[in-house]
Structures are given as C-alpha cells and as structure tokens.
Design a protein around this motif. Structure first.
Motif, mmCIF file in Angstrom:
data_model
loop_
_atom_site.group_PDB
_atom_site.id
_atom_site.type_symbol
_atom_site.label_atom_id
_atom_site.label_comp_id
_atom_site.label_asym_id
_atom_site.label_seq_id
_atom_site.Cartn_x
_atom_site.Cartn_y
_atom_site.Cartn_z
ATOM 1 N N GLY A 87 87.886 -18.820 -2.874
ATOM 2 C CA GLY A 87 87.544 -20.107 -2.759
ATOM 3 C C GLY A 87 86.274 -20.295 -4.039
ATOM 4 N N HIS A 122 91.927 -18.131 -3.272
ATOM 5 C CA HIS A 122 91.731 -16.703 -2.097
ATOM 6 C C HIS A 122 90.823 -17.163 -2.494
ATOM 7 C CE1 HIS A 122 91.739 -14.274 1.157
ATOM 8 N NE2 HIS A 122 91.214 -13.683 0.646
ATOM 9 N N GLN A 157 93.571 -16.833 5.206
ATOM 10 C CA GLN A 157 91.917 -16.061 4.595
ATOM 11 C C GLN A 157 92.076 -15.025 3.970
ATOM 12 O OE1 GLN A 157 88.862 -17.350 7.123
ATOM 13 N NE2 GLN A 157 88.860 -19.349 6.507
#
Length: 124
Positions: free
Chosen positions: A51, A49, A121
C-alpha cells in the motif's frame, strides 16, 4: 478402434531429431514465459499489497527515487513532503470511499463487505 490398434499407430509415429528439439525448445520457452509472468505478477502484487499510503512503502519508494534520480538534499526534502501529502490524501480517499460504501449497504452486506476487505488485505 481397439486399444492395441491405438498403440500400434503411436508406435508407428516417429519424429525426427530436429522436430523433437524444436518441440522441446518451444515447451521450455513457454514454461519459462509462464514462470516469468507469474513471478512478475507476484512482485507486482507484493508491491501493491504494502500500500503506497503506508509509511513503510513511502520510505522504500523515496529511497529508490533518491538513488535513481540522484536528488539533492533540497529535492529529497521536497519529494518527501509531496509523498507525505499524497499518502495522507490516499488514506483519506480510501477511508471516505469505504465509509460511503458502508452507508449504502444493509447490515448483512456490511459484514460481508468487511470480510471481503479483510481477505483482500491478507491475500492480495
């Protein structure tokens, strides 16, 4: 079959202490395995998550690599440069991919797609 007959059959069922212990241990093991799998999945999703293309995630990864591999200062600088390049590449690929996807969608589909991306996201 009447409810009383069903109760009588259950009352007649007796398990040995060994069987009860084996069943209990099996259930405890299965519950532990399920909780462990969920915890690992949660940790995996939390990592993704963040990233890898984000500066924060790169810094965390770089610190871990430095410690785990015992990198020299020169190696650390080279690794940081490589990770910076990779992060930029990653962000470019994501941006380009999203742009290409948006080009093939109609206006309604674009709005829905943007909503799906925003939800992904927020909730990995």
């Amino acid at each position: 079959m009447s409810p009383n007959a069903l109760l009588d059959r259950r009352a007649g069922f007796r398990s040995s202490p060994k069987t009860a212990c084996a069943i209990t241990l099996t259930l405890v093991f299965l519950c532990g395995a399920a909780v462990g799998a969920l915890a690992m999945n949660f940790g995996h999703m939390r990592l993704h998550h963040q990233g890898f293309g984000t500066p924060g995630a790169q810094a965390v990864f770089l610190d871990k690599v430095k410690k785990e591999l015992d990198l020299t200062p020169t190696q650390s600088a080279q690794m940081e440069s490589i990770l910076d390049d990779f992060g930029q590449y990653y962000r470019t690929v994501l941006t380009d991919g999203k742009s290409r996807i948006l080009q093939i969608l109609n206006e309604d589909q674009r709005r829905k797609f943007e909503r799906l991306v925003a939800q992904a996201q927020q909730h990995p």
